[in-house]
Design an enzyme around this catalytic site. Structure first.
Site, mmCIF file in Angstrom:
data_model
loop_
_atom_site.group_PDB
_atom_site.id
_atom_site.type_symbol
_atom_site.label_atom_id
_atom_site.label_comp_id
_atom_site.label_asym_id
_atom_site.label_seq_id
_atom_site.Cartn_x
_atom_site.Cartn_y
_atom_site.Cartn_z
ATOM 1 N N GLU A 1 49.686 112.823 141.958
ATOM 2 C CA GLU A 1 49.068 111.579 141.485
ATOM 3 C C GLU A 1 49.008 110.547 142.595
ATOM 4 O OE1 GLU A 1 47.400 112.292 139.134
ATOM 5 O OE2 GLU A 1 48.176 111.431 137.290
ATOM 6 N N THR B 1 40.211 105.372 139.643
ATOM 7 C CA THR B 1 41.483 104.847 139.161
ATOM 8 C C THR B 1 41.977 103.720 140.069
ATOM 9 O OG1 THR B 1 42.078 106.937 138.154
ATOM 10 C CG2 THR B 1 43.887 105.444 138.597
HETATM 11 N N1 HSE Z 1 48.139 104.676 133.610
HETATM 12 C C1 HSE Z 1 47.156 104.958 134.598
HETATM 13 C C2 HSE Z 1 46.132 103.836 134.628
HETATM 14 C C3 HSE Z 1 46.483 106.250 134.277
HETATM 15 O O1 HSE Z 1 45.710 103.417 133.556
HETATM 16 O O2 HSE Z 1 45.784 103.386 135.711
HETATM 17 C C4 HSE Z 1 45.432 106.623 135.264
HETATM 18 O O3 HSE Z 1 44.970 107.900 134.978
#
Ligand code: HSE
Length: 297
Positions: A127, A179
């Site tokens: 990640e 993201t």
């Molecule tokens: N919790 C993370 C976000 C997940 O919302 O940025 C990203 O996949």
């Protein structure tokens, strides 16, 4: 010795639980084929046509395996063939599926020396490669299944939650939301009033899951901090949410950092009605999309 791993899509955040809640879906799933190699090192290839890096340090599966190998007593080598069925950048935990799948497969091939929590720790390195930050809200449900709570990330503490049967309708509008961008735009400070509302909702959602209380789940699926900022990146979001609820969905919101949107329903016919709503909205907007009607895994 070889193994085939099925790594499910996941929905991170579950609306109010930014970075702490997540759930696994039955569909879609990545398929990974792994073998132990005679020589040390990692060899990665893609069977899916995606143009993703295959150098271990730059590949999410590779980075996760490197973390695992660092803590393993002997020198080992893996061959990994990835067939991605979860589209990268969908908000459905595509990078987490590769990261988690790789370490679950490796652990099996080595005779299970590591705990699930170890595997989450290793996969978080994937990640980091994908989004620049270590978060576990996709990884944990991918490895544990069902709904998971990350009570703490450092030190890692994962709590597996029970939940009543629920259908999940997902729409993935084919637009790009990175993201890293979706995190960048968030405000760093939160008003106390908003925080109170948010933690009430998180506690309500967890209690709703544990008590099989669909109404409480529905009432708690509200995000006053992240969604108002991020939903601007997703055309059609407000309309999908409003009309899905009118069609009987309990509630829902952005899946992970988007652009996918998910809605939870108690009954299958409602989940299918929600799919019709999604199809209608994105057809009218002229945006390509893909939908899934599935269940929590
Ligand atoms: N919790 C993370 C976000 C997940 O919302 O940025 C990203 O996949």
């Amino acid at each position: 010795k070889g193994v085939q791993v099925f790594a499910p899509a996941t929905v991170a955040n579950l609306v109010c639980g930014f970075d702490v809640l997540g759930m696994a879906l039955q569909q879609p799933q990545d398929v990974m084929t792994m073998r132990l190699r005679k020589e040390p090192g990692i060899v990665i290839s893609h069977a899916d046509g995606y143009d993703l890096p295959v150098e271990p340090e730059k590949n999410v599966a590779g980075a996760s395996l490197l973390a695992l190998m660092e803590e393993y007593s002997e020198k080992v080598g893996f061959e990994v063939i990835i067939d991605k069925r979860i589209k990268p950048g969908s908000g459905l935990g595509s990078s987490a599926a590769s990261s988690a799948g790789a370490v679950v497969g490796a652990n099996y091939l080595l005779g299970n020396p590591f705990s699930k929590e170890d595997l989450v720790r290793f996969a978080m390195n994937g990640e980091k490669v994908a989004s620049g930050v270590k978060h576990a809200d996709n990884i944990a449900p991918c490895i544990y299944g069902g709904v998971t709570l990350i009570q703490s990330i450092f030190p890692l503490n994962i709590v597996q939650l029970t939940a009543p049967p629920m259908y999940v309708t997902v729409v993935h509008p084919q637009i790009e939301v990175r993201t890293s961008d979706a995190r960048q735009i968030l405000r760093k400070e939160v008003q106390l009033k908003a925080a109170i509302k948010q933690w009430g909702n998180i506690a309500g959602l967890v209690a709703g899951f544990l008590k099989n209380d669909y109404d409480l789940i529905g009432r708690s699926l509200e995000d006053v901090i992240i969604e108002p900022v991020r939903s601007i990146l997703i055309p059609g979001f407000d309309e999908v949410k409003k009309k899905s609820k009118e069609a009987g969905a309990l509630g829902g919101g952005i899946s992970g950092s988007g652009p996918s949107i998910f809605m939870l329903s108690k009954e299958e016919y409602v989940a299918k009605g929600v799919e019709d709503v999604m199809i209608d909205v994105y057809t009218r907007l002229g945006i390509e999309f893909k939908t899934y009607v599935t269940m929590i895994n």
